[in-house]
Design a protein around this motif. Structure first.
Motif, PDB file in Angstrom:
ATOM      1  N   UNK A 158       0.845  -1.187   0.000  1.00 22.71           N
ATOM      2  CA  UNK A 158       0.000   0.000   0.000  1.00 22.71           C
ATOM      3  C   UNK A 158       0.887   1.244   0.000  1.00 22.71           C
ATOM      4  N   UNK A 159       0.313   2.376  -0.402  1.00 23.91           N
ATOM      5  CA  UNK A 159       1.076   3.615  -0.295  1.00 23.91           C
ATOM      6  C   UNK A 159       0.394   4.520   0.722  1.00 23.91           C
ATOM      7  N   UNK A 160       1.207   5.376   1.378  1.00 23.93           N
ATOM      8  CA  UNK A 160       0.632   6.312   2.358  1.00 23.93           C
ATOM      9  C   UNK A 160       0.761   7.742   1.825  1.00 23.93           C
ATOM     10  N   UNK A 161       0.365   8.714   2.649  1.00 19.37           N
ATOM     11  CA  UNK A 161       0.332  10.110   2.207  1.00 19.37           C
ATOM     12  C   UNK A 161       1.714  10.630   1.820  1.00 19.37           C
ATOM     13  N   UNK A 162       2.744  10.292   2.644  1.00 18.13           N
ATOM     14  CA  UNK A 162       4.086  10.816   2.344  1.00 18.13           C
ATOM     15  C   UNK A 162       4.580  10.281   1.006  1.00 18.13           C
ATOM     16  N   UNK A 270      -4.622   9.014 -11.098  1.00 18.12           N
ATOM     17  CA  UNK A 270      -4.727   7.903 -10.145  1.00 18.12           C
ATOM     18  C   UNK A 270      -4.516   8.421  -8.729  1.00 18.12           C
ATOM     19  N   UNK A 271      -3.469   9.248  -8.560  1.00 16.97           N
ATOM     20  CA  UNK A 271      -3.151   9.707  -7.213  1.00 16.97           C
ATOM     21  C   UNK A 271      -4.221  10.649  -6.672  1.00 16.97           C
ATOM     22  N   UNK A 272      -4.881  11.399  -7.583  1.00 17.77           N
ATOM     23  CA  UNK A 272      -5.971  12.276  -7.125  1.00 17.77           C
ATOM     24  C   UNK A 272      -7.191  11.473  -6.697  1.00 17.77           C
ATOM     25  N   UNK A 273      -7.510  10.455  -7.523  1.00 14.11           N
ATOM     26  CA  UNK A 273      -8.764   9.728  -7.296  1.00 14.11           C
ATOM     27  C   UNK A 273      -8.607   8.522  -6.385  1.00 14.11           C
ATOM     28  N   UNK A 274      -7.394   8.227  -5.930  1.00 12.88           N
ATOM     29  CA  UNK A 274      -7.120   6.978  -5.203  1.00 12.88           C
ATOM     30  C   UNK A 274      -8.168   6.684  -4.138  1.00 12.88           C
ATOM     31  N   UNK A 275      -8.983   5.632  -4.328  1.00 12.03           N
ATOM     32  CA  UNK A 275     -10.034   5.356  -3.347  1.00 12.03           C
ATOM     33  C   UNK A 275      -9.461   4.741  -2.069  1.00 12.03           C
ATOM     34  N   UNK A 276     -10.220   4.837  -0.989  1.00 13.50           N
ATOM     35  CA  UNK A 276      -9.804   4.192   0.255  1.00 13.50           C
ATOM     36  C   UNK A 276     -10.293   2.755   0.266  1.00 13.50           C
ATOM     37  N   UNK A 277      -9.786   2.015   1.230  1.00 12.92           N
ATOM     38  CA  UNK A 277     -10.278   0.643   1.377  1.00 12.92           C
ATOM     39  C   UNK A 277      -9.154  -0.365   1.343  1.00 12.92           C
ATOM     40  N   UNK A 278      -9.528  -1.640   1.307  1.00 18.35           N
ATOM     41  CA  UNK A 278      -8.501  -2.678   1.299  1.00 18.35           C
ATOM     42  C   UNK A 278      -7.775  -2.734  -0.046  1.00 18.35           C
TER      43      UNK A 278
END
Lengths: 400, 148
Positions: A158-162, A270-278
């Motif tokens: 997964x990727x995080x905010x940083x 992709x990075x703008x729209x990246x949805x949350x979830x598993x």
């Protein structure tokens, strides 16, 4: 007097060990003959003996440059057979890596094209900038070449905010650099003159010989799996298919530079729209009997995996059609009217892997049977000497 | 069109720091998710053999040493390992995985057999995920020291 020049089966100009025999008259190639089958690795047979999950890593190792392409192509098909739907976030991350890989592959190719054209400064700069995207891929997946980010039913990292911020920063740098290369192309008449008119492939020929990827798009055919037969994901992002009409190596360069910009665009979306979830769902071990054809637009063109399941935890058949194979017939046609001096450039234009196995070209006199061995570096030197001695083509312009 | 459009860029690079690193003397940190070499926490392994079954390179081998005592030996053939970390993903032990990846990347050896690593241990009992966290943690730390 006719000469035959065998190139290969082991040759750094070729992506895979194939043998090409060129019949030449003077400097002009009159006929080209292609022999395949030197690189039998047993991948397809091996795939029948490995489970679905093991096959991801096997497919990843089909190619070192588009490793993610083969893995994704296989996983797309396997997920259909296993009847699982990866979560949205997993899909987004998977195709984020896809587009970053396309950027890395095209930057690599630009460097190779510069090198083959005798423009080594360009080669150094593009490869240095390629490190930016390689570092991004390493940060996302953990490793540089085999990202191993795919798993059945999603992705593994997964990727995080940083990290998201870092990717956006890296993309900004790459965008600025790509614009610079864009301008360099326009401002550097020697580079344009070397590429223009080399390896012509008309639109009709590209259609007839079923060229794929940048080869077809440089001949004005807007054929792209991401538009024609896309995975659901590509309907959610906006991008254009890059094409060029010049039908030569210059056009193939333009298509790849344009595609770089399209890929930056997709990555940002992709990075703008990246949805949350598993990021992944659990996959079953066995697939119901069935078959699937999975298509994927690799950096080099359309990649096809045909997978058959027989109800066990292993595929019954895995057929891999890599994009380079589809481009061979067109390459033969291109070679037929070219010069020996342009052979390295034409091969480079189909985006080969430089495998460093053999560095010699043997010139055989067809009448006397006399042989002369040339190293590839000599051939490149001869090619560039010839190009230098020609007068500049004054009327060619950077077509953008 | 102008000739030598690259020149300003070239001169700019005369005053820049090198893009490369002085490698053997300075080392670059590996990323967070780097996949190094797999190793085992022997006291956590429940011998479910999921790692052995899923390893694409068939680099993991679990053999029984003594059936009565439930002693097993796991051998990781690092010469065959492709560093995909599937064994870590497949490992079902919670909350700490019995298989883990280290961050070593300078793992070349003169003999491929030197790369082999093995552990002999008594099988751990599968634990309920809720009951374990407190006693397992210190055990995992000692295992890192002995395993590395």
């Amino acid at each position: 007097m006719k000469f035959q020049i065998p190139i290969g089966p082991q040759h750094p100009a070729l992506k895979e060990p194939i043998s090409i025999r060129l019949t030449v008259e003077g400097e002009v190639i009159k006929d080209a003959d292609l022999r395949l089958g030197y690189n039998h690795r047993g991948v397809e047979k091996l795939a029948e003996e490995k489970s679905w999950i093991q096959n991801i890593y096997l497919c990843e190792r089909i190619c070192g440059i588009c490793s993610h392409s083969h893995a994704t192509c296989f996983v797309q098909g396997a997920e259909k057979l296993l009847e699982i739907e990866p979560p949205r976030r997993g899909v987004y991350l998977r195709y984020l890596v896809s587009e970053l890989e396309r950027i890395h592959s095209h930057l690599l190719w630009l460097g190779v094209a510069g090198h083959e054209a005798g423009f080594d400064t360009f080669f150094m700069y593009t490869w240095r900038d390629r490190e930016v995207v390689m570092d991004l891929l390493e940060m996302i997946s953990g490793n540089r070449v085999h990202y191993a980010i795919n798993t059945l039913g999603g992705v593994r990292r997964d990727i995080d905010e940083t990290l998201r911020g870092k990717i956006l920063e890296g993309l900004a740098v790459l965008k600025a650099r790509s614009e610079y290369y864009f301008k360099i192309g326009a401002a550097e008449p020697t580079f344009v003159a070397r590429l223009a008119g080399v390896g012509p492939l008309t639109k009709q020929q590209a259609m007839d010989y079923c060229a794929v990827g940048p080869m077809a798009r440089a001949s004005g055919i807007d054929r792209d799996v991401r538009k024609n037969d896309p995975h659901d994901f590509y309907n959610e992002v906006e991008f254009d298919v890059a094409t060029a009409d010049s039908c030569d190596v210059l056009g193939r360069t333009i298509v790849r530079i344009k595609e770089l910009f399209e890929s930056y665009k997709i990555c940002e979306q992709i990075l703008q729209k990246l949805p949350d979830g598993p990021i992944a769902v659990k996959a079953p071990r066995r697939a119901k009997p069935g078959e699937v054809v999975s298509r994927y637009e690799a950096p080099r063109g359309e990649n096809i995996h045909y997978i058959v399941a027989n109800g066990s935890d292993k595929p019954e058949r895995l057929k891999v059609r890599a994009p380079t194979l589809a481009n061979y017939p067109a390459t033969i046609e291109i070679l037929k009217h070219g010069f020996i001096a342009d052979v390295p450039l034409i091969f480079a234009a189909i985006d080969p892997c430089i495998c460093c196995a053999e560095r010699s070209v043997e010139l055989v006199d067809a009448r006397s049977g006399e042989e002369r061995t040339l190293r590839f570096s000599d051939l490149r030197r001869m090619a560039n000497d010839r190009a230098r001695s020609l007068s500049l083509q004054r009327n060619v312009a950077w077509p953008l | 069109m102008k000739i030598a459009a690259f020149l300003p860029e070239l001169f700019r690079h005369l005053f820049k720091k090198p893009a490369t690193l002085d490698y053997p003397f300075k080392k670059i940190a590996v990323p967070k998710d780097f996949r190094g070499t797999p190793f085992l926490h022997p006291e956590l392994c429940i011998v479910c053999k999921a790692c052995e079954r899923d390893c694409p390179a068939e680099a993991i081998e679990i053999t029984s040493v003594n059936e009565a005592e439930k002693r097993f030996r796991m051998t990781i053939h690092n010469d065959r390992c492709i560093h995909c970390a599937q064994c870590v993903d497949s490992c079902p032990t919670t909350p700490v995985k019995a298989m883990e990846m280290d961050t070593l990347h300078e793992i070349a050896a003169f003999d491929r057999h030197d790369l082999k690593k093995s552990w002999e241990y008594v099988r751990a009992l599968p634990k309920r995920p809720v009951a374990t966290p407190a006693p397992v943690k210190p055990a995992a730390e000692t295992a890192v020291k002995s395993g590395a």
